[in-house]
Design a protein around this motif. Structure first.
Motif, PDB file in Angstrom:
ATOM      1  N   LYS A   3      -9.113   4.311  11.851  1.00 21.77           N
ATOM      2  CA  LYS A   3      -9.027   3.244  10.850  1.00 21.77           C
ATOM      3  C   LYS A   3     -10.418   2.916  10.312  1.00 21.77           C
ATOM      4  CE  LYS A   3      -5.085   1.211  13.325  1.00 21.77           C
ATOM      5  NZ  LYS A   3      -5.025   2.261  14.374  1.00 21.77           N
ATOM      6  N   PHE A   4     -11.390   2.800  11.217  1.00 20.66           N
ATOM      7  CA  PHE A   4     -12.764   2.531  10.810  1.00 20.66           C
ATOM      8  C   PHE A   4     -13.301   3.656   9.920  1.00 20.66           C
ATOM      9  CE2 PHE A   4     -17.277   3.448  11.991  1.00 20.66           C
ATOM     10  CZ  PHE A   4     -17.854   2.435  11.227  1.00 20.66           C
ATOM     11  N   LEU A   5     -13.038   4.899  10.288  1.00 18.61           N
ATOM     12  CA  LEU A   5     -13.522   6.038   9.509  1.00 18.61           C
ATOM     13  C   LEU A   5     -12.887   6.066   8.113  1.00 18.61           C
ATOM     14  CD1 LEU A   5     -13.462   8.795  12.280  1.00 18.61           C
ATOM     15  CD2 LEU A   5     -15.499   7.794  11.209  1.00 18.61           C
ATOM     16  N   LEU A   6     -11.596   5.759   8.025  1.00 19.29           N
ATOM     17  CA  LEU A   6     -10.925   5.805   6.729  1.00 19.29           C
ATOM     18  C   LEU A   6     -11.418   4.700   5.801  1.00 19.29           C
ATOM     19  CD1 LEU A   6      -8.903   7.156   4.903  1.00 19.29           C
ATOM     20  CD2 LEU A   6      -7.094   5.745   5.918  1.00 19.29           C
ATOM     21  N   LEU A   7     -11.556   3.491   6.319  1.00 19.78           N
ATOM     22  CA  LEU A   7     -12.091   2.409   5.497  1.00 19.78           C
ATOM     23  C   LEU A   7     -13.526   2.704   5.067  1.00 19.78           C
ATOM     24  CD1 LEU A   7     -10.675  -0.651   7.460  1.00 19.78           C
ATOM     25  CD2 LEU A   7      -9.983   0.096   5.178  1.00 19.78           C
ATOM     26  N   SER A   8     -14.298   3.320   5.948  1.00 22.04           N
ATOM     27  CA  SER A   8     -15.662   3.714   5.588  1.00 22.04           C
ATOM     28  C   SER A   8     -15.648   4.752   4.479  1.00 22.04           C
ATOM     29  CB  SER A   8     -16.390   4.272   6.823  1.00 22.04           C
ATOM     30  OG  SER A   8     -16.498   3.306   7.840  1.00 22.04           O
ATOM     31  N   ALA A   9     -14.714   5.688   4.552  1.00 24.00           N
ATOM     32  CA  ALA A   9     -14.597   6.716   3.513  1.00 24.00           C
ATOM     33  C   ALA A   9     -14.254   6.095   2.165  1.00 24.00           C
ATOM     34  CB  ALA A   9     -13.524   7.738   3.910  1.00 24.00           C
ATOM     35  N   GLU A  10     -13.324   5.147   2.161  1.00 23.98           N
ATOM     36  CA  GLU A  10     -12.941   4.482   0.923  1.00 23.98           C
ATOM     37  C   GLU A  10     -14.131   3.740   0.312  1.00 23.98           C
ATOM     38  OE1 GLU A  10      -9.228   3.974  -0.670  1.00 23.98           O
ATOM     39  OE2 GLU A  10     -10.176   5.899  -0.246  1.00 23.98           O
ATOM     40  N   ARG A  11     -14.885   3.061   1.142  1.00 26.82           N
ATOM     41  CA  ARG A  11     -16.057   2.338   0.645  1.00 26.82           C
ATOM     42  C   ARG A  11     -17.089   3.299   0.053  1.00 26.82           C
ATOM     43  NH1 ARG A  11     -21.060   0.995   2.626  1.00 26.82           N
ATOM     44  NH2 ARG A  11     -21.962  -0.976   1.829  1.00 26.82           N
ATOM     45  N   LYS A  12     -17.364   4.395   0.765  1.00 31.93           N
ATOM     46  CA  LYS A  12     -18.331   5.372   0.263  1.00 31.93           C
ATOM     47  C   LYS A  12     -17.855   6.000  -1.037  1.00 31.93           C
ATOM     48  CE  LYS A  12     -21.497   5.267   3.544  1.00 31.93           C
ATOM     49  NZ  LYS A  12     -22.921   4.903   3.278  1.00 31.93           N
ATOM     50  N   SER A  13     -16.565   6.246  -1.141  1.00 32.22           N
ATOM     51  CA  SER A  13     -16.003   6.824  -2.365  1.00 32.22           C
ATOM     52  C   SER A  13     -16.212   5.895  -3.550  1.00 32.22           C
ATOM     53  CB  SER A  13     -14.510   7.098  -2.165  1.00 32.22           C
ATOM     54  OG  SER A  13     -13.901   7.502  -3.367  1.00 32.22           O
ATOM     55  N   ILE A  14     -15.954   4.601  -3.349  1.00 33.04           N
ATOM     56  CA  ILE A  14     -16.124   3.624  -4.425  1.00 33.04           C
ATOM     57  C   ILE A  14     -17.585   3.514  -4.848  1.00 33.04           C
ATOM     58  CG2 ILE A  14     -15.965   1.158  -4.986  1.00 33.04           C
ATOM     59  CD1 ILE A  14     -13.501   1.065  -3.155  1.00 33.04           C
ATOM     60  N   LEU A  15     -18.493   3.582  -3.867  1.00 37.17           N
ATOM     61  CA  LEU A  15     -19.924   3.439  -4.155  1.00 37.17           C
ATOM     62  C   LEU A  15     -20.559   4.724  -4.676  1.00 37.17           C
ATOM     63  CD1 LEU A  15     -21.007   1.251  -1.093  1.00 37.17           C
ATOM     64  CD2 LEU A  15     -20.449   0.504  -3.414  1.00 37.17           C
ATOM     65  N   GLY A  16     -19.785   5.821  -4.705  1.00 40.10           N
ATOM     66  CA  GLY A  16     -20.289   7.058  -5.285  1.00 40.10           C
ATOM     67  C   GLY A  16     -20.985   7.995  -4.322  1.00 40.10           C
ATOM     68  N   GLU A  63      -8.855  -0.497  -2.792  1.00 36.80           N
ATOM     69  CA  GLU A  63      -8.158   0.059  -3.955  1.00 36.80           C
ATOM     70  C   GLU A  63      -8.226  -0.899  -5.143  1.00 36.80           C
ATOM     71  OE1 GLU A  63      -6.196   2.227  -6.690  1.00 36.80           O
ATOM     72  OE2 GLU A  63      -7.195   2.841  -4.846  1.00 36.80           O
ATOM     73  N   LEU A  64      -8.079  -2.197  -4.883  1.00 38.83           N
ATOM     74  CA  LEU A  64      -8.202  -3.162  -5.981  1.00 38.83           C
ATOM     75  C   LEU A  64      -9.627  -3.192  -6.523  1.00 38.83           C
ATOM     76  CD1 LEU A  64      -5.984  -6.098  -4.626  1.00 38.83           C
ATOM     77  CD2 LEU A  64      -5.443  -4.466  -6.440  1.00 38.83           C
ATOM     78  N   ALA A  65     -10.605  -2.961  -5.661  1.00 39.55           N
ATOM     79  CA  ALA A  65     -11.995  -2.857  -6.132  1.00 39.55           C
ATOM     80  C   ALA A  65     -12.160  -1.654  -7.052  1.00 39.55           C
ATOM     81  CB  ALA A  65     -12.940  -2.724  -4.932  1.00 39.55           C
ATOM     82  N   PHE A 105       0.820  -1.214   0.000  1.00 38.60           N
ATOM     83  CA  PHE A 105       0.000   0.000   0.000  1.00 38.60           C
ATOM     84  C   PHE A 105       0.850   1.258   0.000  1.00 38.60           C
ATOM     85  CE2 PHE A 105      -2.598   3.366   1.722  1.00 38.60           C
ATOM     86  CZ  PHE A 105      -3.734   3.239   0.940  1.00 38.60           C
ATOM     87  N   LEU A 106       1.844   1.324   0.854  1.00 39.07           N
ATOM     88  CA  LEU A 106       2.604   2.567   0.981  1.00 39.07           C
ATOM     89  C   LEU A 106       3.455   2.863  -0.251  1.00 39.07           C
ATOM     90  CD1 LEU A 106       3.706   2.508   4.733  1.00 39.07           C
ATOM     91  CD2 LEU A 106       1.790   3.706   3.666  1.00 39.07           C
ATOM     92  N   PHE A 107       3.833   1.816  -1.004  1.00 40.32           N
ATOM     93  CA  PHE A 107       4.618   2.027  -2.225  1.00 40.32           C
ATOM     94  C   PHE A 107       3.801   1.782  -3.492  1.00 40.32           C
ATOM     95  CE2 PHE A 107       7.990   1.199   0.910  1.00 40.32           C
ATOM     96  CZ  PHE A 107       8.754   2.347   0.715  1.00 40.32           C
ATOM     97  N   ARG A 108       2.488   1.561  -3.325  1.00 40.20           N
ATOM     98  CA  ARG A 108       1.553   1.437  -4.451  1.00 40.20           C
ATOM     99  C   ARG A 108       1.960   0.332  -5.423  1.00 40.20           C
ATOM    100  NH1 ARG A 108      -0.503   3.987  -1.031  1.00 40.20           N
ATOM    101  NH2 ARG A 108      -1.660   5.941  -1.241  1.00 40.20           N
ATOM    102  N   ARG A 109       2.210  -0.866  -4.874  1.00 39.81           N
ATOM    103  CA  ARG A 109       2.618  -2.010  -5.701  1.00 39.81           C
ATOM    104  C   ARG A 109       1.443  -2.984  -5.825  1.00 39.81           C
ATOM    105  NH1 ARG A 109       8.316  -2.297  -5.926  1.00 39.81           N
ATOM    106  NH2 ARG A 109       8.293  -4.566  -6.121  1.00 39.81           N
ATOM    107  N   PHE A 110       0.334  -2.484  -6.320  1.00 43.68           N
ATOM    108  CA  PHE A 110      -0.910  -3.255  -6.337  1.00 43.68           C
ATOM    109  C   PHE A 110      -0.957  -4.344  -7.401  1.00 43.68           C
ATOM    110  CE2 PHE A 110      -2.153   1.013  -4.773  1.00 43.68           C
ATOM    111  CZ  PHE A 110      -2.507   0.643  -3.484  1.00 43.68           C
ATOM    112  N   ASP A 111      -0.088  -4.288  -8.373  1.00 39.46           N
ATOM    113  CA  ASP A 111      -0.187  -5.217  -9.494  1.00 39.46           C
ATOM    114  C   ASP A 111       0.647  -6.482  -9.320  1.00 39.46           C
ATOM    115  OD1 ASP A 111      -1.901  -3.505 -10.861  1.00 39.46           O
ATOM    116  OD2 ASP A 111      -0.230  -2.349 -11.683  1.00 39.46           O
TER     117      ASP A 111
END
Length: 441
Positions: A316-329, A278-280, A235-241
């Motif tokens: 941590k809970f708030l950030l993961l919630s933010a990521e989920r909401k961002s993906i869902l629009g 992020e992979l989603a 995650f910190l070096f963005r090596r998702f692939d």
């Protein structure tokens, strides 16, 4: 009074429990339960506090947190009595690392392990004293303490253990040192300096540690540590692939296993969630839904843990919630959650997680076309990573900023309060905006 036979059996169980921690944690439940049975049949003895502590650890792994904390508390009270004090250091290492993370701020767990370290030194319990020292450093890392200071301490302790021929915890300390060097120097450190460090201090490099672990008794512990470190680097070096990352997430989720959780693994679970979302974001259709579902597994755990100890888990809970909401629009709610996560991390002194939240919020606003706000948040993230000591990660964020904004972009913010004030007051009517680019940098 206990018969000689019972005393001998108790001693054997205590020795077995210490070994099982590193070799086969799944057997700790039956072993510690047997000691508790002997305690109930024959009365309290020297081994009883250890059994209560370990069984509390087992209960924590199956999410029976209330009873786990009660047993841990009993163990701590018992070792305050002189007849049980010989095992005080060992009880401290088990209770605070594997049980009390559910209700105790990480920063206080660090202090408790240092007490356990000193007590172990005083009573001659070298194993537990060394273990507490290593766990205190590991929890400092998870809590966001300065990486430069931790690098020096890990190196000093590892060299000392090698010179004293104390192999217990040595590989863990050396591997933790490697992880911190990577965050400070970058992934290239593994190729450019790891071998030099190995030769200079007669200490194994990362590949040697892993190779030796596969042949030794602590194979499981080292491989779990390897996976945890891989998630953070990914995650910190963005090596998702990288295929190895996807395999780790897909088949070896920490969050989907009934394992004995400690602070490093809690940290890894948080990164599992971030990577999954992020992979989603990068996937489409069924694959995207699969990654969202995996992220939601982590989110649900963080929600539950936040209810138990908001100090450790709220941001941590708030950030993961933010990521989920961002993906869902749901951009309105996502913007609010990003801001609250940054503020929570700041208030609870998690500088590294403040940096992570600020970066993700900056990327979020960049997708929506809010350049000034995005720039301000990304710059704040870079500064937080620098304060943590993760210079290589800060450079990556700086490179991203330059690629998106160039060198002439004007910034007027002065600190976290300015960032959050303007962030929270920003018009949240984002629903008419298009998502724009769907990937991080």
């Amino acid at each position: 009074a206990h018969t000689k036979r019972v005393v001998m059996v108790m001693k054997l169980y205590i020795m077995l429990i210490r070994i099982l921690h590193f070799v086969e944690p799944s057997l700790l439940a039956s072993t510690s339960h047997r000691v508790i049975e002997l305690t109930l049949s024959h009365g309290l003895c020297f081994a009883s506090p250890v059994a209560f502590a370990v069984y509390g650890q087992v209960l924590s792994s199956i999410e029976n947190y209330e009873l786990a904390v009660r047993l841990g508390g009993i163990a701590l009270k018992l070792v305050e009595k002189s007849e049980f004090s010989l095992f005080k250091s060992g009880v401290f290492s088990g209770v605070y690392q594997y049980v009390f993370w559910i209700n105790t701020p990480f920063q206080m767990i660090v202090d408790s392990h240092l007490i356990g370290h000193r007590v172990g030194q005083q009573c001659g319990d070298v194993i537990s004293s060394t273990l507490n020292l290593g766990l205190s450093l590991g929890t400092k890392y998870v809590a966001g303490h300065c990486l430069d200071n931790l690098r020096g301490k890990y190196q000093t302790i590892a060299v000392k253990l090698r010179s004293q021929k104390i192999e217990l915890s040595f590989s863990h300390l050396a591997y933790a040192h490697s992880q911190i060097c990577v965050l400070i120097e970058g992934l290239e450190w593994l190729d450019q300096h790891s071998c030099k460090w190995e030769a200079m201090y007669n200490l194994p490099g990362e590949m040697s540690i892993i190779a030796n672990a596969k042949k030794g008794n602590d194979k499981l512990a080292i491989l779990q540590m390897q996976k945890a470190n891989l998630l953070v680097r990914t995650f910190l070096f963005r090596r998702f692939d990288e295929a190895s990352v996807r395999e780790t997430i897909m088949t070896n989720l920490f969050s989907e296993k009934k394992m004995h959780l400690r602070t490093l693994f809690l940290f890894a679970i948080f990164f599992e969630g971030l990577i999954s979302f992020e992979l989603a974001r990068r996937a489409e259709g069924e694959e995207g839904s699969k990654w969202i579902a995996k992220g939601e597994v982590v989110l649900e755990k963080m929600k539950h843990w936040n209810e138990q100890c908001a100090w450790n888990f709220e941001n941590k809970f708030l950030l993961l919630s933010a990521e989920r909401k961002s993906i869902l629009g749901d951009f309105d709610e996502a913007a609010s959650l990003y801001a609250r996560s940054i503020k929570s991390a700041h208030d609870h002194k998690f500088i590294h997680e403040e940096a992570i939240a600020a970066e993700l919020a900056g990327v979020f606003f960049h997708r929506l076309g809010h350049s000034a706000k995005s720039y301000e948040l990304l710059l704040h993230s870079q500064k937080c990573f620098e304060r943590w000591g993760a210079s290589a990660v800060a450079r990556r964020v700086g490179t991203f900023i330059n690629s998106k904004f160039g060198s002439g972009f004007v910034h007027f913010g002065t600190g976290v309060d300015d960032v959050l004030t303007s962030f929270l007051s920003l018009d949240k009517d984002f629903t008419s905006k298009r998502k724009g680019h769907n990937e991080i940098g």
